[in-house]
Design a protein around this motif. Structure first.
Motif, short mmCIF file in Angstrom:
data_model
loop_
_atom_site.label_atom_id
_atom_site.label_comp_id
_atom_site.label_asym_id
_atom_site.label_seq_id
_atom_site.Cartn_x
_atom_site.Cartn_y
_atom_site.Cartn_z
N SER A 143 0.70 -1.14 -0.14
CA SER A 143 0.08 -0.07 0.30
C SER A 143 0.92 1.00 0.19
O SER A 143 0.96 2.22 -0.57
CB SER A 143 -1.20 -0.01 1.75
N LYS A 156 -4.39 2.85 2.82
CA LYS A 156 -4.53 2.21 3.68
C LYS A 156 -3.50 2.01 4.61
O LYS A 156 -3.23 0.40 3.59
CB LYS A 156 -5.70 2.10 4.91
N THR A 164 -4.86 -4.08 4.44
CA THR A 164 -5.11 -4.05 3.68
C THR A 164 -6.72 -5.20 3.08
O THR A 164 -6.00 -6.31 3.71
CB THR A 164 -4.52 -3.95 2.10
N ASP A 180 -4.44 -2.63 -6.00
CA ASP A 180 -4.05 -2.40 -4.31
C ASP A 180 -3.65 -3.86 -4.06
O ASP A 180 -5.35 -4.34 -3.98
CB ASP A 180 -3.71 -1.55 -3.41
#
Ligand SMILES: Nc1nc2c(ncn2[C@@H]2O[C@H](COP(=O)(O)OP(=O)(O)O)[C@@H](O)[C@H]2O)c(=O)[nH]1
Ligand SMILES: [Mg+2]
Length: 302
Positions: A143, A156, A164, A180
């Protein structure tokens, strides 16, 4: 120590990655530069098949630079560029490897798109975006990398596994689309040294492991391989002879004492492991490429 931490969201994440795989042009596999082999998930290799791949050795700011150079050479030798003359396909498709620090943005922003271009022929026509997918085990910086590539916080980030929880798709200024993904492990990690390395590095929650034996593994390895860093960090007068003696000494020096004066080994273990994770011991790699094995001599868990 076999690890069996495989929460439900990882099954879902694996399915999502498998479903998105056919539409991807390139896979960005984020590894931990301090342990490139232990952090390489066999499930990623299985799902990726022949898709071109960039192996990103991230957190290289925390790793031993000489060992990282050794790993890059090793990966290059393992995945040679296909010869121009024969254009023979290499097993596992085309693979390039780089070492970066996703938190030091300019380098990652410049080099990742450059490598994607080398692996994926330019597409012509409107709507022909290059698609890349970021995959890897938990807590390696996936991330962070996507935030760096996007030049703002879109995903985040957190210093613990499983921050995540779902797939997230973003489009870079260059037009490239990147997703992601939650970190995935594999259902049963039974290579003992790899399990320990993953635990020391923080890919598995501390609550899912036998913390004390993880710290003993780390202490034994640091004593063998990076004794001078231990002496400097903990102001040691001499080098303890065993891993448990080192942990006790750290506990005494840091005042981790129970009533009655015995060392609180859990607290002392915590100090060592967290000092390593935060890079406070110095630049350390937990795993050497074949041919660069560390000297032996100190017992790991005496
Ligand atoms: N020192 C250092 N820390 C990093 C780097 N990349 C990520 N981190 C930290 O590693 C932790 C996990 O990052 P995150 O992006 O959430 O990992 P993910 O689980 O793979 O998505 C966070 O505390 C990040 O700040 C790096 O290159 N160097
Ligand atoms: Mg993440």
């Amino acid at each position: 120590m076999a690890i069996q931490w495989y929460p439900g969201h990882m099954t879902k994440a694996r399915r999502l990655i498998a479903e998105s795989m056919p539409s991807q042009d390139v896979i960005i596999e984020v590894l931990d530069a301090r342990m490139p082999r232990a952090s390489e998930n066999p499930v990623v290799a299985e799902l990726r098949g022949q898709k071109p791949c960039i192996k990103v050795l991230n957190k290289s700011d925390l790793a031993d630079p000489a060992v990282t150079t050794g790993w890059l050479r090793h990966l290059e030798a393992e995945h040679p560029a296909p010869s121009e003359a024969t254009r023979e396909a290499t097993p596992g498709g085309k693979v390039l490897a780089i070492a970066i620090s996703a938190t030091q943005s300019s380098e990652a922003r410049r080099r990742i798109p450059e490598l994607c271009k080398r692996l994926v022929p330019p597409k012509n026509g409107p709507g022909k975006v290059v698609r890349a997918m970021i995959v890897g085990i938990p807590n390696v910086g996936k991330s962070t990398l996507i935030n760096t590539l996007m030049e703002r916080k879109v995903a985040k980030v957190g210093d613990e596994p499983a921050v995540t929880k779902s797939q997230q798709l973003v489009t870079l200024k260059s037009g490239m689309a990147i997703s992601d993904n939650p970190g995935i492990l594999w259902p049963k990690i039974d290579d003992e040294a790899s399990s320990f390395r993953l635990a020391v590095g923080g890919a598995i929650p501390d609550t899912a492991i036998d913390y004390q034996s993880v710290a003993l593994f780390a202490a034994g390895y640091f004593l063998r391989r990076y004794p001078e860093l231990l002496v400097a960090r903990y102001k040691l007068k001499g080098l303890p002879e065993t891993a448990s003696a080192l942990i006790e000494e750290i506990g005494r020096r840091r005042g981790c004492l129970r009533s009655g004066g015995a060392v609180d080994l859990h607290k002392a273990s915590d100090i060592l492991v967290h000092d390593f994770r935060a890079g406070r011991l110095g630049r350390i790699s937990l795993e050497e490429p074949p041919g660069l094995e560390p000297p032996s001599g100190i017992e790991e868990s005496a």
